[in-house]
Enzyme design. Structure first.
Site, PDB file in Angstrom:
ATOM      1  N   CYS A 164       3.715   1.689  -2.434  1.00 47.10           N
ATOM      2  CA  CYS A 164       4.083   1.911  -1.038  1.00 47.10           C
ATOM      3  C   CYS A 164       3.723   3.307  -0.531  1.00 47.10           C
ATOM      4  O   CYS A 164       3.845   3.585   0.662  1.00 47.10           O
ATOM      5  CB  CYS A 164       5.582   1.671  -0.858  1.00 47.10           C
ATOM      6  SG  CYS A 164       6.150   0.161  -1.647  1.00 47.10           S
ATOM      7  N   HIS A 303      10.364   6.688   5.441  1.00 45.61           N
ATOM      8  CA  HIS A 303       9.923   5.516   4.684  1.00 45.61           C
ATOM      9  C   HIS A 303      10.832   4.347   5.060  1.00 45.61           C
ATOM     10  O   HIS A 303      10.351   3.256   5.307  1.00 45.61           O
ATOM     11  CB  HIS A 303       9.984   5.818   3.185  1.00 45.61           C
ATOM     12  CG  HIS A 303       9.352   4.764   2.343  1.00 45.61           C
ATOM     13  ND1 HIS A 303       8.056   4.334   2.552  1.00 45.61           N
ATOM     14  CD2 HIS A 303       9.832   4.023   1.302  1.00 45.61           C
ATOM     15  CE1 HIS A 303       7.758   3.391   1.666  1.00 45.61           C
ATOM     16  NE2 HIS A 303       8.829   3.176   0.904  1.00 45.61           N
ATOM     17  N   GLU A 314      16.596   8.654   0.611  1.00 50.55           N
ATOM     18  CA  GLU A 314      15.751   9.414   1.525  1.00 50.55           C
ATOM     19  C   GLU A 314      16.597  10.304   2.430  1.00 50.55           C
ATOM     20  O   GLU A 314      16.229  11.452   2.722  1.00 50.55           O
ATOM     21  CB  GLU A 314      14.888   8.476   2.367  1.00 50.55           C
ATOM     22  CG  GLU A 314      13.859   9.207   3.218  1.00 50.55           C
ATOM     23  CD  GLU A 314      12.876   8.284   3.913  1.00 50.55           C
ATOM     24  OE1 GLU A 314      11.908   8.802   4.499  1.00 50.55           O
ATOM     25  OE2 GLU A 314      13.081   7.042   3.888  1.00 50.55           O
ATOM     26  N   LYS A 335       9.548   0.614  10.334  1.00 51.13           N
ATOM     27  CA  LYS A 335       9.573  -0.631   9.561  1.00 51.13           C
ATOM     28  C   LYS A 335      10.593  -1.613  10.137  1.00 51.13           C
ATOM     29  O   LYS A 335      10.555  -2.802   9.807  1.00 51.13           O
ATOM     30  CB  LYS A 335       9.891  -0.342   8.090  1.00 51.13           C
ATOM     31  CG  LYS A 335       8.738   0.301   7.320  1.00 51.13           C
ATOM     32  CD  LYS A 335       9.083   0.437   5.847  1.00 51.13           C
ATOM     33  CE  LYS A 335       7.952   1.074   5.050  1.00 51.13           C
ATOM     34  NZ  LYS A 335       7.770   2.507   5.337  1.00 51.13           N
ATOM     35  N   HIS A 340       7.575  -4.016   6.015  1.00 52.02           N
ATOM     36  CA  HIS A 340       7.013  -3.078   5.035  1.00 52.02           C
ATOM     37  C   HIS A 340       5.616  -3.551   4.628  1.00 52.02           C
ATOM     38  O   HIS A 340       5.459  -4.542   3.912  1.00 52.02           O
ATOM     39  CB  HIS A 340       7.934  -2.997   3.815  1.00 52.02           C
ATOM     40  CG  HIS A 340       7.593  -1.893   2.875  1.00 52.02           C
ATOM     41  ND1 HIS A 340       6.423  -1.150   2.962  1.00 52.02           N
ATOM     42  CD2 HIS A 340       8.259  -1.376   1.805  1.00 52.02           C
ATOM     43  CE1 HIS A 340       6.399  -0.250   1.994  1.00 52.02           C
ATOM     44  NE2 HIS A 340       7.504  -0.377   1.289  1.00 52.02           N
ATOM     45  N   PHE A 399       7.079   2.287  -5.480  1.00 55.25           N
ATOM     46  CA  PHE A 399       7.403   1.865  -6.835  1.00 55.25           C
ATOM     47  C   PHE A 399       6.593   2.702  -7.830  1.00 55.25           C
ATOM     48  O   PHE A 399       5.442   3.040  -7.586  1.00 55.25           O
ATOM     49  CB  PHE A 399       7.047   0.387  -7.034  1.00 55.25           C
ATOM     50  CG  PHE A 399       8.018  -0.583  -6.410  1.00 55.25           C
ATOM     51  CD1 PHE A 399       9.154  -0.156  -5.752  1.00 55.25           C
ATOM     52  CD2 PHE A 399       7.785  -1.944  -6.491  1.00 55.25           C
ATOM     53  CE1 PHE A 399      10.041  -1.053  -5.194  1.00 55.25           C
ATOM     54  CE2 PHE A 399       8.663  -2.864  -5.926  1.00 55.25           C
ATOM     55  CZ  PHE A 399       9.782  -2.420  -5.280  1.00 55.25           C
TER      56      PHE A 399
END
Length: 413
Positions: A164, A303, A314, A335, A340, A399
Site C-alpha cells: 500500500c 493513509h 497513524e 479513501k 483503498h 503491509f
C-alpha cells in the site's frame, strides 16, 4: 551536489470516482462516494459484497484493440493515466532528451485477474496451453514498461512493489532521482486492478475488509464503528520535472515536491507498530528532507484505511511528530470516497494533495458519524473546506511495515 527543485506539471488519474484527474478531484471536492456492489464478478456466497470499482472505463478510448488485448487492466489504467498526464503537462517527448526522462510506476499485485484466468485455463486444458502473454501481461513491472514504450522515456524505469506504500514510494523515488541530478522529468505513480475473487477472498479471510453492506458505512476512516477497508482499483500518474526544465518550456505548475521519507516498521507482516513509530519516522524524515518544521504543515492526506489498527496508529504517529500542532492541522482520508487502491493509493492521494495546495481546498472524510477517542484530530468530517494552505503531506503505510511520506509546498514563483 546542489539540490534541484522539483515540481508537478502533469496529472492523470483513473479512479472509482472519475476517469480523469480533474473529474476525480471534482468528485472528491463534492464528497462523492465511489463504493458500490461488486460487478466484476458474482460475489454470491462471499462475505464481502462491496468494492470501489472504476466505472465506465473503455480501453478503446486510449489504445487499439490489439494493444488492449495484450495489456492487463492494471496496465491499461496506467497507460490511460500516462497519456493524460503528458497531455495535461503539454509535454512533447519529441522535444525532450529522452535519456533524461524516466518512469517509476508501482503496483502491489499486478495482473492478478490474469493469473486467476490462466490458472483455470491450465487446469482445464493443460499447463502448456497457458497464454504466451500470461507472464508479460501479469508481472507487476509491465505497467512501467508499457508507459516507457508509450512515452519513449529511456531513463530509469522501475516498479516499487511495497504494497500500500508503493504509489508514494514511486513518487518519492522519482522526486529524489530528479532532485539529485539523474533525470529532468519522470512519469511516476501507481496502478492496481485487483477486484477479483481471489483478492477479495484473501483479504476477507485475514479480516482486513469490512463486511458492511451499506456503502455509506463501509469505508469510514477514523470513525469508532470502522470495521476494515474497502478494496478499490485505479491509477494515478504525475509528471515531475526539474524546475528550470519546466520553466524553460512554460509549463503550468501544480505544486512543488520538497520532501520524502521512507522507513520500515520491521515488526509484523500486516500490522503496524501500535505506537505508529515507523510512520512517525517517515513523516519526520520528509519534514527534514524538505527543510520544514512541523508547524509549517497545514494538511495531511492520511493513509486512513478504516481499519482499527491503522487509523489509531497513524493518529498516534502524527501526534508524535507534530506535538500540539497536530490539533491545529487538518488530516482527512480520501479513501472514504475511493476505497483503498493498494499500490495506486499513494499516487492518487499525491494528486489530491497537490490539488489541495493548488486550489486551496481540504477534502473531507465523508460518512463520519461516531468519534473515536483514539482518533481525535480534525479529520475534516463530512464537508470539505476552502482554505489556503502552504504545506501539505501525504502518508502511505503498507503491509510488510513499509511507510512513506511526501511533503509538498504550494507553488510560489
Amino acid at each position: 551536489m546542489d539540490r534541484r527543485r522539483v515540481v508537478i506539471t502533469g496529472l492523470g488519474a483513473v479512479t472509482p470516482v472519475g476517469l480523469t484527474a480533474s473529474e476525480s478531484w471534482q468528485a472528491v471536492k463534492d464528497g462523492v462516494c465511489g463504493i458500490a456492489p461488486i460487478t466484476q464478478f458474482d460475489p454470491t456466497g462471499m462475505k464481502v459484497h462491496l468494492a470501489a470499482e472504476v466505472k465506465g472505463f473503455d480501453p478503446a478510448n486510449y489504445m487499439t484493440k490489439p494493444e488492449a488485448k495484450h495489456m492487463g487492466r492494471f496496465t491499461q489504467f496506467a497507460v490511460a493515466c500516462a497519456k493524460e498526464a503528458l497531455a495535461d503537462a503539454a509535454f512533447d517527448p519529441a522535444q525532450a532528451d529522452l535519456d533524461r526522462c524516466g518512469v517509476i510506476i508501482a503496483s502491489g499485485i499486478g495482473g492478478l485477474s490474469i493469473t486467476e484466468s490462466e490458472h483455470d485455463r491450465g487446469k482445464e486444458k493443460g499447463w502448456d496451453r497457458v497464454s504466451p502473454f500470461y507472464i508479460p501481461m501479469g508481472i507487476c513491472n509491465m505497467a512501467a514498461g508499457q508507459v516507457a514504450i508509450l512515452s519513449g522515456f529511456k531513463g530509469m524505469c522501475s516498479c516499487p512493489v511495497t504494497a500500500c506504500a508503493g504509489g508514494t514510494n514511486a513518487v518519492g523515488d522519482a522526486f529524489h532521482y530528479i532532485r539529485d541530478g539523474y533525470a529532468d522529468a519522470m512519469l511516476c505513480g501507481g496502478t492496481e486492478a485487483s477486484v477479483t475473487p481471489l483478492a477479495i477472498g484473501g483479504f476477507t479471510s485475514m479480516k482486513a475488509l469490512t463486511q458492511a453492506e451499506d456503502p455509506a458505512r463501509a469505508s469510514i476512516p477514523f470513525d469508532a464503528e470502522r470495521s476494515g477497508f474497502v478494496l478499490g482499483e485505479g491509477a494515478g500518474m504525475l509528471l515531475l520535472e526539474e524546475l528550470d526544465h519546466a520553466l524553460a518550456r512554460g509549463a503550468r505548475i501544480y505544486a512543488e515536491v520538497v520532501g520524502y521519507g521512507a522507513t520500515c516498521d520491521a515488526y509484523h507482516m500486516t500490522a503496524p507498530r501500535p505506537d505508529g513509530s515507523g510512520g512517525a519516522k517517515a513523516m519526520a524524515l520528509a519534514l527534514a528532507d524538505g527543510g520544514a518544521v512541523p508547524e509549517d504543515v497545514d494538511y495531511i492526506n492520511a493513509h486512513g484505511t478504516s481499519t482499527r489498527l491503522n487509523d489509531a496508529g497513524e493518529t498516534a504517529a502524527v501526534k508524535t511528530v507534530f506535538g500540539s500542532h497536530a490539533y491545529k492541522l487538518a488530516m482527512s482520508s480520501t479513501k472514504s470516497m475511493t476505497g483503498h487502491m493498494l499500490g495506486a493509493a499513494g499516487a492518487v492521494e499525491a494528486i489530491f494533495t497537490a490539488l489541495s495546495l493548488h486550489d486551496g481546498f481540504l477534502p473531507a472524510t465523508i460518512h463520519y458519524q461516531t468519534p473515536d477517542p483514539e482518533c481525535d484530530l480534525d479529520v475534516v468530517p463530512n464537508e470539505g473546506r476552502s482554505v489556503e494552505i502552504r504545506y501539505a503531506m501525504s502518508n502511505s503505510l503498507g503491509f510488510g511495515g513499509h511507510n512513506g511520506s511526501l511533503l509538498m509546498k504550494k507553488w510560489e514563483a
